[in-house]
Write a protein that holds these residues in place. Sequence first.
Motif, PDB file in Angstrom:
ATOM      1  N   GLN A 197      45.207   0.209 -26.446  1.00 12.61           N
ATOM      2  CA  GLN A 197      45.789   0.364 -27.772  1.00 12.61           C
ATOM      3  C   GLN A 197      46.127  -1.027 -28.281  1.00 12.61           C
ATOM      4  O   GLN A 197      46.861  -1.757 -27.641  1.00 12.61           O
ATOM      5  N   LEU A 198      45.572  -1.420 -29.390  1.00 12.64           N
ATOM      6  CA  LEU A 198      45.821  -2.754 -29.906  1.00 12.64           C
ATOM      7  C   LEU A 198      47.077  -2.734 -30.763  1.00 12.64           C
ATOM      8  O   LEU A 198      47.269  -1.842 -31.577  1.00 12.64           O
ATOM      9  N   ARG A 199      47.902  -3.750 -30.526  1.00  8.65           N
ATOM     10  CA  ARG A 199      49.128  -3.831 -31.322  1.00  8.65           C
ATOM     11  C   ARG A 199      48.859  -4.719 -32.517  1.00  8.65           C
ATOM     12  O   ARG A 199      48.425  -5.837 -32.378  1.00  8.65           O
ATOM     13  N   ASP A 200      49.097  -4.245 -33.674  1.00  5.96           N
ATOM     14  CA  ASP A 200      48.832  -5.048 -34.860  1.00  5.96           C
ATOM     15  C   ASP A 200      49.954  -4.883 -35.857  1.00  5.96           C
ATOM     16  O   ASP A 200      50.066  -3.863 -36.514  1.00  5.96           O
TER      17      ASP A 200
ATOM     18  N   VAL B  79      48.198  -4.825 -21.105  1.00  9.15           N
ATOM     19  CA  VAL B  79      47.482  -4.199 -22.199  1.00  9.15           C
ATOM     20  C   VAL B  79      48.122  -2.847 -22.428  1.00  9.15           C
ATOM     21  O   VAL B  79      48.338  -2.096 -21.492  1.00  9.15           O
ATOM     22  N   LYS B  80      48.457  -2.560 -23.650  1.00  7.76           N
ATOM     23  CA  LYS B  80      49.026  -1.249 -23.947  1.00  7.76           C
ATOM     24  C   LYS B  80      47.912  -0.226 -23.969  1.00  7.76           C
ATOM     25  O   LYS B  80      46.889  -0.433 -24.602  1.00  7.76           O
ATOM     26  N   THR B  81      48.120   0.864 -23.285  1.00 11.02           N
ATOM     27  CA  THR B  81      47.072   1.875 -23.308  1.00 11.02           C
ATOM     28  C   THR B  81      47.632   3.171 -23.865  1.00 11.02           C
ATOM     29  O   THR B  81      48.842   3.383 -23.930  1.00 11.02           O
ATOM     30  N   LYS B  82      46.727   4.043 -24.273  1.00  6.98           N
ATOM     31  CA  LYS B  82      47.128   5.375 -24.681  1.00  6.98           C
ATOM     32  C   LYS B  82      46.137   6.349 -24.068  1.00  6.98           C
ATOM     33  O   LYS B  82      44.997   5.990 -23.747  1.00  6.98           O
ATOM     34  N   LYS B  83      46.565   7.566 -23.893  1.00 11.45           N
ATOM     35  CA  LYS B  83      45.674   8.577 -23.327  1.00 11.45           C
ATOM     36  C   LYS B  83      44.910   9.242 -24.456  1.00 11.45           C
ATOM     37  O   LYS B  83      45.501   9.711 -25.430  1.00 11.45           O
TER      38      LYS B  83
ATOM     39  N   ALA C 199      41.159  -8.733 -38.086  1.00  7.70           N
ATOM     40  CA  ALA C 199      42.252  -9.082 -37.184  1.00  7.70           C
ATOM     41  C   ALA C 199      43.073 -10.162 -37.869  1.00  7.70           C
ATOM     42  O   ALA C 199      42.518 -11.184 -38.281  1.00  7.70           O
ATOM     43  N   VAL C 200      44.366  -9.913 -38.026  1.00  4.45           N
ATOM     44  CA  VAL C 200      45.219 -10.901 -38.668  1.00  4.45           C
ATOM     45  C   VAL C 200      45.936 -11.698 -37.584  1.00  4.45           C
ATOM     46  O   VAL C 200      46.632 -11.142 -36.746  1.00  4.45           O
TER      47      VAL C 200
ATOM     48  N   TYR D 277      47.054 -12.067 -27.990  1.00 10.81           N
ATOM     49  CA  TYR D 277      45.986 -11.838 -27.013  1.00 10.81           C
ATOM     50  C   TYR D 277      45.173 -10.597 -27.387  1.00 10.81           C
ATOM     51  O   TYR D 277      43.953 -10.576 -27.238  1.00 10.81           O
ATOM     52  N   ASP D 278      45.867  -9.599 -27.901  1.00  7.88           N
ATOM     53  CA  ASP D 278      45.153  -8.402 -28.384  1.00  7.88           C
ATOM     54  C   ASP D 278      44.135  -8.776 -29.459  1.00  7.88           C
ATOM     55  O   ASP D 278      43.003  -8.322 -29.445  1.00  7.88           O
ATOM     56  N   ALA D 279      44.599  -9.602 -30.396  1.00  6.11           N
ATOM     57  CA  ALA D 279      43.714  -9.995 -31.499  1.00  6.11           C
ATOM     58  C   ALA D 279      42.498 -10.734 -30.940  1.00  6.11           C
ATOM     59  O   ALA D 279      41.359 -10.484 -31.346  1.00  6.11           O
ATOM     60  N   TRP D 280      42.744 -11.613 -30.012  1.00  2.43           N
ATOM     61  CA  TRP D 280      41.679 -12.388 -29.374  1.00  2.43           C
ATOM     62  C   TRP D 280      40.645 -11.450 -28.744  1.00  2.43           C
ATOM     63  O   TRP D 280      39.444 -11.590 -28.944  1.00  2.43           O
ATOM     64  N   ARG D 281      41.155 -10.455 -28.008  1.00  4.70           N
ATOM     65  CA  ARG D 281      40.220  -9.542 -27.341  1.00  4.70           C
ATOM     66  C   ARG D 281      39.446  -8.696 -28.333  1.00  4.70           C
ATOM     67  O   ARG D 281      38.271  -8.416 -28.155  1.00  4.70           O
ATOM     68  N   SER D 282      40.137  -8.286 -29.402  1.00  6.79           N
ATOM     69  CA  SER D 282      39.439  -7.436 -30.373  1.00  6.79           C
ATOM     70  C   SER D 282      38.311  -8.214 -31.041  1.00  6.79           C
ATOM     71  O   SER D 282      37.316  -7.633 -31.473  1.00  6.79           O
ATOM     72  N   LEU D 283      38.455  -9.537 -31.109  1.00  8.25           N
ATOM     73  CA  LEU D 283      37.411 -10.347 -31.741  1.00  8.25           C
ATOM     74  C   LEU D 283      36.291 -10.660 -30.750  1.00  8.25           C
ATOM     75  O   LEU D 283      35.118 -10.613 -31.070  1.00  8.25           O
TER      76      LEU D 283
END
Length: 818
Positions: free
Chosen positions: A249-252, A175-179, A344-345, A356-362
């Motif tokens: 951080q969600l990648r979209d 999972v990409k994270t940001k501070k 989420a596209v 997977y990011d999209a899945w989690r955001s949903l």
Amino acid sequence: MVDVALPLPIHRTFTYRINTESQPQPGTRVLVPFRRQEHIGWVVGPGSKSKIKQIRPVISILDDSPQLPKELFDLCRWIAEYYVAPLGIALRAALPAVLSDVSRNYVRLLADAPLNKLRSREQRVIAALENHRKPLRVSTLRRQLGMGSIWPEIRSLLAQGVVGHEMVPPAKPPVKTKKVLRLIDRLATLQARDEIFFRTPRQREAYELLERLGGASELIYMIKEEGFSRGVIRGLEAKDLVGVFEEEQLRDPFANISAGKPPVLVPTKDQQKVINALIGALDEDEPMPFLLQGITGSGKTLVYIELLREALIRGQSAIVLVPEIALTPQTVSRFRAHFDDQVAVVHSGLSEGERYDAWRSLISGQRRIAVGARSALFAPLSNLGVIVVDEEHDGSYKQSEAPRYLARDLAVVRARQTGAVCVLGSATPSLESWTNARTGKFHHLKLTKRVGGARLPEVHVVDLRVKKRGSADAALINDRGGGVLSSGLVSAIDTRLERAEQVILLLNRRGYSSFIQCRECGDVEQCLNCSISLTYHRAERRIICHHCRYDAPAPERCPRCASRDLSYRGLGTEQVERITVETFPSARIARMDVDTTSGKWAHQRILERVGKRDIDILLGTQMIAKGLDFPRVTLVGVVNADVGIHLPDFRASERTFQLLSQVAGRAGRGKLGGEVLIQTSLPNHYAIQAAVSHDFEGFAKREVAVRENPRYPPYVRMVNIILSSPDQRVTAKSAEAGAAWLRKWLRDQNIEESRVVELVGPAPAPIERLHGRWRWHFFLRSPSPSTIGRAVRALIDGFKVPGGDVRLVIDRDPIALL
Ligand code: ADP
Ligand code: ZN
Ligand code: ZN
């Protein structure tokens, strides 16, 4: 004990032993041994007492809680049942691929493990792990040791506490994270601020900036853009006023596409009537599905948007299916523009991690609208209020591998299970949906006018048969366009170029020419693996199979008689491009087909150029027929409408009509009006005639009549059963055995007359050889879905596919019988 579904083409579940007291919930993933490999499977329930003596244990339970909501789990069960697919395969199709990727199994040596009394094979495993120090992938370990299966050893070592088992890099993609810097305490009064920031004005500035930013900001922004030092941040932290948090951080990738401000559109009266009917259904417990039949340019997207807006207000979520995301960027960006980061596209261009990011955001509820191609139907949304299927007739909604589901039909099923409103929209509905609407199974909504008073374009036919040698027209044709573009089409294009308007040219066949034929002996070069002629691609100077991608250098001589007299037959887009460039040297031309759009955002870039009017003529395959909304396109030319019309498939006419209607719908969407020219040598074919007169009802009635005898959908349901193997004789024999087995079963069942099931075949499939496999098929048809379902289930359970490499494919509700 647990019952586990495995993502394997085996029509049953398997029982495993489990060594914990608590029973994992259905939908939990487990790692289990199967034959000589390990697989990720899904717990489907408590294991049944089985007769097998040696029940193998689960290696590892991978999730603390089920990975997919019960509702989706139920949908997968329905798919497995209806499409006669293994449950594990259905589950794999519904979930992001990473969740079932077994290659992420690692073992690791535990510190101060008791190393005495190990067997020699176990010691070898330990030695390899010691050498490596870090966790090692089980498959790598096995390969290094050359020991075959090493799971018995690993299980024994796990039991002894010598090694640990993990899924690193994690079973889930990183999972990409940001501070993020967040205020954690608020200073209410100015006096408090004066005191606390007495000697630290920079801290006060940072603090107050954060306040203005809504209480949080990316750390990197505060440092890089606003110039606060790390010392200032640390000072605030020491005062317990702020905290630094790691946030996901969600990648979209669609984030890069500017959504722009949504234009404020007021629905027309017609649109509003449709919108009201749909919104009314939001409050029903079990709303009936809707067919929204709206001509091209009638503003269906605005209807969807208004319905979605209403659902969101009610706290509901929504799914919007579009045929192919890459081809419908305009539609997608309209949803983005209206609903912004609620959307989420989901599309095929996403990497596993992005998916997977999209899945989690949903699933977390962070986003409430899923927009995507067919697999978006599995969006893990709770409280689903709306499912929209745009261009519901489109063939891309059918999955071409197991489970061979049709997302349009699944949309109806999922909506029924959840009480959501299902809207199937199209200008040219499938005959199935149209029939459902006429028989009262669906509500039938119609939009019969284009928005803003625009009219449907006038459609004219250019008869390709008249270009005989010596006729006046032929002379013109040979002057310009080389017999490919008729004089009528050429002058229509000229006019548009003069007026700085835009043109779309359709030819639904890519490559330069679809086959090369020897003029001496008539030989046509075929693919080595398929019964398909090889398409000549001029740019690469190669001949390519469009099915298996076999390719070879283009021949200079006939491979059979060595003649040099080869003719390039069967016009393709590459050739049309060359001719168009030669005919209109000053025009700016873009070609859009599979060959020009392999890059990730290639479609987008081409369409953007069209939107910016950097392109005068957009030429392509069916890719350019869908959803495009360019007001300056005033001419659509169909270079040859006959491509595909004679395919030996019962839907060939329907597909031709849909394609012609769709592409015609690209013309005249703005104030400038529009015109369509269809070149064909079948000007009297009813599919072409109906497209000329924009007469969907006329076409549908005629086509339905054609399907009455012999019976095809919508009169009956069908299941196509395909057997294949590398051996022609074995294939034929297997198909005959399968059909005979089923005939006997049907006889034994005494199925009543009204539910009669007809078995047709077996026979070689129209494409008799594909990817090196011979193919035979037979099919069932019946007005009774349940009977046909029972019959196929019986075949799967009872018929033993002969040994050797024979595959049996069940295609229920096939969209083609090729
Ligand atoms: P369809 O999907 O039915 O072919 P679209 O939804 O693409 O049609 O709409 C066609 C065009 O009409 C789009 O450019 C859209 O922005 C515009 N449009 C739709 N509804 C309205 C409206 N009520 N007022 C003004 N323009 C509209
Ligand atoms: Zn020859
Ligand atoms: Zn091939």
